[in-house]
Design a protein around this motif. Structure first.
Motif, PDB file in Angstrom:
ATOM      1  N   SER A  96      28.558-110.489  42.313  1.00 10.99           N
ATOM      2  CA  SER A  96      27.322-109.775  42.003  1.00 10.99           C
ATOM      3  C   SER A  96      26.524-110.489  40.915  1.00 10.99           C
ATOM      4  O   SER A  96      27.015-111.397  40.240  1.00 10.99           O
ATOM      5  CB  SER A  96      27.642-108.353  41.542  1.00 10.99           C
ATOM      6  OG  SER A  96      28.165-108.361  40.228  1.00 10.99           O
ATOM      7  N   GLU A  97      25.303-110.048  40.719  1.00 11.67           N
ATOM      8  CA  GLU A  97      24.402-110.673  39.749  1.00 11.67           C
ATOM      9  C   GLU A  97      24.832-110.420  38.312  1.00 11.67           C
ATOM     10  O   GLU A  97      24.317-111.058  37.391  1.00 11.67           O
ATOM     11  CB  GLU A  97      22.973-110.173  39.966  1.00 11.67           C
ATOM     12  CG  GLU A  97      22.379-110.595  41.301  1.00 11.67           C
ATOM     13  CD  GLU A  97      20.958-110.109  41.472  1.00 11.67           C
ATOM     14  OE1 GLU A  97      20.455-109.413  40.553  1.00 11.67           O
ATOM     15  OE2 GLU A  97      20.336-110.411  42.508  1.00 11.67           O
ATOM     16  N   ASP A  98      25.767-109.493  38.089  1.00 16.35           N
ATOM     17  CA  ASP A  98      26.254-109.206  36.739  1.00 16.35           C
ATOM     18  C   ASP A  98      27.656-109.775  36.507  1.00 16.35           C
ATOM     19  O   ASP A  98      28.285-109.461  35.484  1.00 16.35           O
ATOM     20  CB  ASP A  98      26.273-107.693  36.490  1.00 16.35           C
ATOM     21  CG  ASP A  98      24.879-107.090  36.447  1.00 16.35           C
ATOM     22  OD1 ASP A  98      23.983-107.738  35.865  1.00 16.35           O
ATOM     23  OD2 ASP A  98      24.680-106.000  37.005  1.00 16.35           O
ATOM     24  N   ALA A  99      28.135-110.596  37.415  1.00 19.93           N
ATOM     25  CA  ALA A  99      29.511-111.078  37.339  1.00 19.93           C
ATOM     26  C   ALA A  99      29.607-112.381  36.553  1.00 19.93           C
ATOM     27  O   ALA A  99      28.753-113.265  36.664  1.00 19.93           O
ATOM     28  CB  ALA A  99      30.069-111.288  38.740  1.00 19.93           C
ATOM     29  N   TYR A 100      30.675-112.489  35.769  1.00 20.08           N
ATOM     30  CA  TYR A 100      31.053-113.737  35.105  1.00 20.08           C
ATOM     31  C   TYR A 100      32.248-114.308  35.876  1.00 20.08           C
ATOM     32  O   TYR A 100      33.228-113.600  36.123  1.00 20.08           O
ATOM     33  CB  TYR A 100      31.423-113.486  33.647  1.00 20.08           C
ATOM     34  CG  TYR A 100      30.258-113.101  32.771  1.00 20.08           C
ATOM     35  CD1 TYR A 100      29.671-114.030  31.916  1.00 20.08           C
ATOM     36  CD2 TYR A 100      29.734-111.808  32.797  1.00 20.08           C
ATOM     37  CE1 TYR A 100      28.598-113.679  31.112  1.00 20.08           C
ATOM     38  CE2 TYR A 100      28.654-111.448  32.002  1.00 20.08           C
ATOM     39  CZ  TYR A 100      28.098-112.394  31.158  1.00 20.08           C
ATOM     40  OH  TYR A 100      27.027-112.036  30.368  1.00 20.08           O
ATOM     41  N   HIS A 101      32.147-115.578  36.231  1.00 20.37           N
ATOM     42  CA  HIS A 101      33.189-116.193  37.065  1.00 20.37           C
ATOM     43  C   HIS A 101      33.605-117.523  36.442  1.00 20.37           C
ATOM     44  O   HIS A 101      32.794-118.438  36.311  1.00 20.37           O
ATOM     45  CB  HIS A 101      32.670-116.417  38.490  1.00 20.37           C
ATOM     46  CG  HIS A 101      33.713-116.965  39.431  1.00 20.37           C
ATOM     47  ND1 HIS A 101      34.513-116.161  40.205  1.00 20.37           N
ATOM     48  CD2 HIS A 101      34.081-118.247  39.712  1.00 20.37           C
ATOM     49  CE1 HIS A 101      35.327-116.911  40.921  1.00 20.37           C
ATOM     50  NE2 HIS A 101      35.086-118.182  40.647  1.00 20.37           N
ATOM     51  N   ILE A 102      34.874-117.608  36.058  1.00 24.75           N
ATOM     52  CA  ILE A 102      35.439-118.837  35.493  1.00 24.75           C
ATOM     53  C   ILE A 102      36.566-119.296  36.418  1.00 24.75           C
ATOM     54  O   ILE A 102      37.479-118.516  36.708  1.00 24.75           O
ATOM     55  CB  ILE A 102      36.003-118.618  34.074  1.00 24.75           C
ATOM     56  CG1 ILE A 102      35.005-117.879  33.188  1.00 24.75           C
ATOM     57  CG2 ILE A 102      36.424-119.947  33.464  1.00 24.75           C
ATOM     58  CD1 ILE A 102      33.749-118.644  32.895  1.00 24.75           C
ATOM     59  N   SER A 103      36.509-120.536  36.887  1.00 23.46           N
ATOM     60  CA  SER A 103      37.583-121.017  37.751  1.00 23.46           C
ATOM     61  C   SER A 103      38.054-122.389  37.284  1.00 23.46           C
ATOM     62  O   SER A 103      37.264-123.218  36.819  1.00 23.46           O
ATOM     63  CB  SER A 103      37.122-121.096  39.213  1.00 23.46           C
ATOM     64  OG  SER A 103      36.326-122.238  39.446  1.00 23.46           O
ATOM     65  N   THR A 104      39.355-122.609  37.419  1.00 23.95           N
ATOM     66  CA  THR A 104      39.978-123.888  37.089  1.00 23.95           C
ATOM     67  C   THR A 104      40.838-124.313  38.266  1.00 23.95           C
ATOM     68  O   THR A 104      41.703-123.547  38.708  1.00 23.95           O
ATOM     69  CB  THR A 104      40.841-123.782  35.824  1.00 23.95           C
ATOM     70  OG1 THR A 104      40.019-123.385  34.722  1.00 23.95           O
ATOM     71  CG2 THR A 104      41.513-125.105  35.506  1.00 23.95           C
ATOM     72  N   THR A 105      40.588-125.517  38.778  1.00 19.58           N
ATOM     73  CA  THR A 105      41.373-126.062  39.878  1.00 19.58           C
ATOM     74  C   THR A 105      41.922-127.418  39.467  1.00 19.58           C
ATOM     75  O   THR A 105      41.163-128.303  39.065  1.00 19.58           O
ATOM     76  CB  THR A 105      40.535-126.213  41.161  1.00 19.58           C
ATOM     77  OG1 THR A 105      40.016-124.930  41.536  1.00 19.58           O
ATOM     78  CG2 THR A 105      41.375-126.764  42.302  1.00 19.58           C
TER      79      THR A 105
END
Length: 279
Positions: free
Chosen positions: A153-162
Motif C-alpha cells: 500500500s501507499e503507506d507501507a514501509y518495505h525493507i528487503s535484504t537478499t
C-alpha cells in the motif's frame, strides 16, 4: 497461475488452507520456516543466518531476532522444476503500525534448475513495516531464477535484504519489481564464490506521488572467470524519488572478470528525482 506451487503468509503467519503444492518433483522441499526450525531441519541448522550478516546490518539483525515465519525451499541435485514456486506475503491487518519479519532460505542443489517468486502485497491502507531477509545458496552448475514483486500500500514501509552465494559454473537471474510502498529499500548482494559463475540482475520501479525507492546492489567477484550483467530502469512521476547505488567489487586474484552495469530513468515530472551512483 493455478498450477503453481504456492505458500501463502498473511500478516506474517503461514496459512496452510490457502497454500498448495500440486506439482513438486520428488525430493523438492517447500515448507514454512517455523515448521523447519521446530523439526530441526538440517538445512536450516547449517545455513540460516550464515550468509546474511546480522552483525553489519541493523535490519538483518532485527529480522534474525524476530524470525516468526517464512519459507524454506530446497531443490535437490539434478532436479528440474518447470513450474514456479510462489511465496506470497499478504498484509491485511487493519491495525496501524503493524510489523512483520519474513525470512526465506533457498537452496538449489548441484545441476538443478528452478524459479522462485516472492510477492509482497498490501490489502489494507494502514501504516506497516515489512522487513524481509532472503538467503540464496546456488550449487555447482545450478540455475536459479528469482523474482521479487512488491505491490504494497501507499503507506507501507518495505525493507528487503537478499544475499545470494554462487558456486562454480552456477547461474543466478534476479528481477526486482517495485510498484507500491511509501518508502522502499532493497539490499541485494550476489557473491561469485566459484569460477565460471554468472549473474543477471534486473530491476524495474514505477513510482509516483511522494514514493521513494532505494536499490543498493553489490556484485562481488571473488573468483576468476565470472560474469555479471546488471540493468535497472525506473519511471518516476509526481514528487517521487529513486536512488540506485550499484557496486561491482573484483577481489584480488579474480582475473578475467566480465561485468556490466546500467541504470536508466524516465522522469515524467519536473519534481521527480532519480539519483544514480554506480561504482
Amino acid at each position: 497461475e493455478a498450477g503453481w506451487n504456492r505458500l501463502v503468509f498473511v500478516n506474517g503467519a503461514y496459512l496452510d488452507e490457502l497454500s498448495s503444492l500440486p506439482s513438486l518433483p520428488a525430493g523438492v522441499k517447500v515448507t514454512a520456516i517455523a515448521t523447519a526450525i521446530e523439526s530441526g531441519d538440517a538445512l536450516v541448522k547449517e545455513h540460516l543466518g550464515r550468509h546474511a550478516d546480522f552483525k553489519s546490518s541493523g535490519f538483518t539483525a532485527l529480522n534474525t531476532a524476530f524470525i516468526q515465519d517464512g519459507a524454506v525451499v530446497h531443490i535437490p541435485d539434478n532436479a528440474v522444476l518447470d513450474v514456479p514456486i510462489h511465496l506470497l506475503f499478504l498484509f491485511t491487518s487493519q491495525e496501524d503500525e503493524a510489523v512483520t519479519h519474513p525470512r526465506v532460505l533457498i537452496h538449489a542443489g548441484v545441476n538443478s534448475s528452478a524459479t522462485v517468486i516472492e510477492s509482497y502485497a498490501g490489502l489494507s491502507e494502514g501504516l506497516t513495516l515489512t522487513n524481509t531477509v532472503t538467503e540464496v545458496l546456488i550449487g555447482q552448475g545450478a540455475l536459479l531464477r528469482h523474482y521479487t514483486v512488491q505491490q504494497q500500500s501507499e503507506d507501507a514501509y518495505h525493507i528487503s535484504t537478499t544475499e545470494a552465494v554462487l558456486s562454480r559454473d552456477s547461474s543466478f537471474s534476479s528481477v526486482v519489481i517495485d510498484l507500491g510502498g511509501k518508502l522502499v529499500r532493497h539490499n541485494l548482494t550476489a557473491r561469485m564464490a566459484g569460477e565460471g559463475a554468472s549473474c543477471t540482475l534486473n530491476g524495474l520501479y514505477m513510482v509516483t506521488g511522494t514514493q521513494h525507492v532505494d536499490n543498493q546492489v553489490i556484485i562481488e567477484h571473488k573468483m576468476p572467470y565470472t560474469t555479471s550483467r546488471e540493468l535497472y530502469k525506473g519511471i518516476l512521476d509526481g514528487k517521487s524519488r529513486s536512488v540506485f547505488h550499484g557496486s561491482i567489487i573484483v577481489r584480488e586474484g579474480a582475473k578475467k572478470v566480465d561485468a556490466f552495469q546500467t541504470d536508466k530513468n524516465l522522469l515524467l515530472s519536473a519534481q521527480a528525482e532519480a539519483d544514480t551512483k554506480p561504482a
